[in-house]
Design an enzyme around this catalytic site. Sequence first.
Site, PDB file in Angstrom:
ATOM      1  N   LYS A  63       0.478  -1.339  -0.120  1.00  0.00           N
ATOM      2  CA  LYS A  63      -0.156  -0.362   0.202  1.00  0.00           C
ATOM      3  C   LYS A  63       0.630   1.191  -0.403  1.00  0.00           C
ATOM      4  O   LYS A  63       0.648   2.288  -0.497  1.00  0.00           O
ATOM      5  CB  LYS A  63      -0.930   0.251   1.282  1.00  0.00           C
ATOM      6  CG  LYS A  63      -1.952  -1.044   0.730  1.00  0.00           C
ATOM      7  CD  LYS A  63      -3.300  -1.304   1.945  1.00  0.00           C
ATOM      8  CE  LYS A  63      -3.776  -1.856   2.113  1.00  0.00           C
ATOM      9  NZ  LYS A  63      -4.765  -2.863   2.975  1.00  0.00           N
ATOM     10  N   ASP A  99      -9.555   2.217   3.414  1.00  0.00           N
ATOM     11  CA  ASP A  99      -9.172   1.753   4.173  1.00  0.00           C
ATOM     12  C   ASP A  99      -9.910   2.085   5.923  1.00  0.00           C
ATOM     13  O   ASP A  99     -10.239   1.479   6.177  1.00  0.00           O
ATOM     14  CB  ASP A  99      -8.187   1.332   4.889  1.00  0.00           C
ATOM     15  CG  ASP A  99      -7.690  -0.100   3.662  1.00  0.00           C
ATOM     16  OD1 ASP A  99      -8.674  -1.503   3.310  1.00  0.00           O
ATOM     17  OD2 ASP A  99      -6.603   0.103   3.294  1.00  0.00           O
TER      18      ASP A  99
HETATM   19  P1  NDP Z   1       1.554  -4.096   5.696  1.00  0.00           P
HETATM   20  O1  NDP Z   1       2.941  -5.480   5.462  1.00  0.00           O
HETATM   21  O2  NDP Z   1       2.418  -2.532   5.742  1.00  0.00           O
HETATM   22  O3  NDP Z   1       1.848  -4.363   7.880  1.00  0.00           O
HETATM   23  C1  NDP Z   1       2.560  -5.486   8.279  1.00  0.00           C
HETATM   24  C2  NDP Z   1       2.797  -5.214   9.617  1.00  0.00           C
HETATM   25  O4  NDP Z   1       2.270  -6.775   9.996  1.00  0.00           O
HETATM   26  C3  NDP Z   1       4.026  -4.996  10.225  1.00  0.00           C
HETATM   27  O5  NDP Z   1       3.359  -3.646  10.974  1.00  0.00           O
HETATM   28  C4  NDP Z   1       4.910  -5.558  10.332  1.00  0.00           C
HETATM   29  O6  NDP Z   1       5.307  -5.302  11.723  1.00  0.00           O
HETATM   30  C5  NDP Z   1       3.575  -6.727  11.237  1.00  0.00           C
HETATM   31  N1  NDP Z   1       3.841  -7.977  10.821  1.00  0.00           N
HETATM   32  C6  NDP Z   1       4.322  -8.619   9.872  1.00  0.00           C
HETATM   33  N2  NDP Z   1       4.465 -10.259  10.321  1.00  0.00           N
HETATM   34  C7  NDP Z   1       4.694 -10.031  12.063  1.00  0.00           C
HETATM   35  C8  NDP Z   1       4.417 -11.528  13.204  1.00  0.00           C
HETATM   36  N3  NDP Z   1       4.143 -13.107  12.923  1.00  0.00           N
HETATM   37  N4  NDP Z   1       4.120 -11.069  14.511  1.00  0.00           N
HETATM   38  C9  NDP Z   1       3.956  -8.625  14.104  1.00  0.00           C
HETATM   39  N5  NDP Z   1       4.041  -8.163  13.648  1.00  0.00           N
HETATM   40  C10 NDP Z   1       4.172  -8.156  11.734  1.00  0.00           C
HETATM   41  O7  NDP Z   1       0.499  -4.627   5.276  1.00  0.00           O
HETATM   42  P2  NDP Z   1      -0.874  -4.160   5.591  1.00  0.00           P
HETATM   43  O8  NDP Z   1      -0.877  -3.092   6.612  1.00  0.00           O
HETATM   44  O9  NDP Z   1      -0.913  -3.845   4.544  1.00  0.00           O
HETATM   45  O10 NDP Z   1      -1.870  -5.277   5.601  1.00  0.00           O
HETATM   46  C11 NDP Z   1      -1.507  -5.860   6.915  1.00  0.00           C
HETATM   47  C12 NDP Z   1      -3.086  -6.842   7.503  1.00  0.00           C
HETATM   48  O11 NDP Z   1      -4.230  -6.522   6.899  1.00  0.00           O
HETATM   49  C13 NDP Z   1      -2.710  -7.884   6.247  1.00  0.00           C
HETATM   50  O12 NDP Z   1      -3.633  -9.204   6.922  1.00  0.00           O
HETATM   51  C14 NDP Z   1      -4.354  -7.817   5.383  1.00  0.00           C
HETATM   52  O13 NDP Z   1      -4.854  -8.758   5.019  1.00  0.00           O
HETATM   53  C15 NDP Z   1      -5.200  -6.805   6.135  1.00  0.00           C
HETATM   54  N6  NDP Z   1      -6.151  -6.105   5.776  1.00  0.00           N
HETATM   55  C16 NDP Z   1      -7.845  -5.646   6.145  1.00  0.00           C
HETATM   56  C17 NDP Z   1      -8.427  -5.101   5.388  1.00  0.00           C
HETATM   57  C18 NDP Z   1      -9.690  -5.614   5.078  1.00  0.00           C
HETATM   58  O14 NDP Z   1     -10.560  -4.995   4.062  1.00  0.00           O
HETATM   59  N7  NDP Z   1     -10.032  -6.537   5.894  1.00  0.00           N
HETATM   60  C19 NDP Z   1      -7.819  -4.035   4.649  1.00  0.00           C
HETATM   61  C20 NDP Z   1      -5.976  -4.007   4.621  1.00  0.00           C
HETATM   62  C21 NDP Z   1      -5.407  -5.160   5.362  1.00  0.00           C
HETATM   63  P3  NDP Z   1       7.096  -5.229  11.377  1.00  0.00           P
HETATM   64  O15 NDP Z   1       7.024  -3.383  11.118  1.00  0.00           O
HETATM   65  O16 NDP Z   1       7.247  -5.820  12.686  1.00  0.00           O
HETATM   66  O17 NDP Z   1       7.819  -5.675  10.074  1.00  0.00           O
END
Ligand code: NDP
Length: 263
Positions: A63, A99
């Site tokens: 995004k 979102d």
């Molecule tokens: P990003 O990749 O931008 O961010 C992911 C975040 O998750 C980061 O803060 C990362 O931390 C953290 N993270 C990833 N793996 C782990 C883990 N194993 N343990 C702890 N923290 C973790 O993703 P998005 O913000 O785009 O999306 C996030 C989630 O939201 C996804 O699952 C997506 O499917 C869902 N979503 C659902 C929507 C809906 O319509 N229902 C709309 C938008 C999103 P770090 O910085 O440490 O890497």
Amino acid sequence: MKLFSIFGNPVSHSRSPLMLNSVFKALNYNASYTRTHLLDGTKLKETFFNLGLSGANITVPHKEAAYEACDEIRGFAKKVGVVNTIINENGKLIGYNTDADGFMFAIKEFGDIKNILILGAGGTAKALSARFLEDGIKVSVINRSEGRLDYFKEIGCECFTWDNFETKRYDLVVNTTSAGLKDEELPAPKNIIDAVLNNTNFVADAIYGKLTPFLKLAQEKNITFKDGADMLLGQGVLANELFVNKELKKEDIKLHMQKSFLL
Ligand code: NDP
């Protein structure tokens, strides 16, 4: 025929193609919606044009790359630097964010919320935190890595990593990490998750279509919770309105999207 797609990695879990195609079919709109597994976010623009798309949705983890790929940013996306919807306007990519409003629609049923803890600091967390602050809600953020917290500190959130977290009482705790999406991980160590779940009235997860380990724990503790399905619906209705340039009625879009959830 107009073509649309969702870009993400992973993307196989996405219900957007089913949702959007159900609306197009039911309302006789000449369009089709596919999914595109994109590994490298910097290839977004090139791939968009190679596929001949009229518009796209962007999901994890692209995004912020989508924001960079756009020629022009409109509305709330400008404030947060995060784009989940792109429209092709005469060969120019126009970026939007639906979102945050989608999530506000999803948590309406929780009533008056004054104090929220967000788990995660990615694109979704950025959009939600900025939107919550606009509504005067106090926002705390906890993330695995410190590097991503700068944005949140700047806009006025209380920020923690796993090492310095101190729990408080929250009205709502939201998981915006991708932990639990394709694995069985909790969004933070179990002692932290236990502490926050013992101190909140409501719980929400952005992930939909499965009971994540985070939601399972909330359920075991008898906390009222919801997964990301209503957020998906909320952001999807707004994105679809942009895709069809308001040629279809919002109420009709919502009705047929909701019906697709039953398929
Ligand atoms: P990003 O990749 O931008 O961010 C992911 C975040 O998750 C980061 O803060 C990362 O931390 C953290 N993270 C990833 N793996 C782990 C883990 N194993 N343990 C702890 N923290 C973790 O993703 P998005 O913000 O785009 O999306 C996030 C989630 O939201 C996804 O699952 C997506 O499917 C869902 N979503 C659902 C929507 C809906 O319509 N229902 C709309 C938008 C999103 P770090 O910085 O440490 O890497």
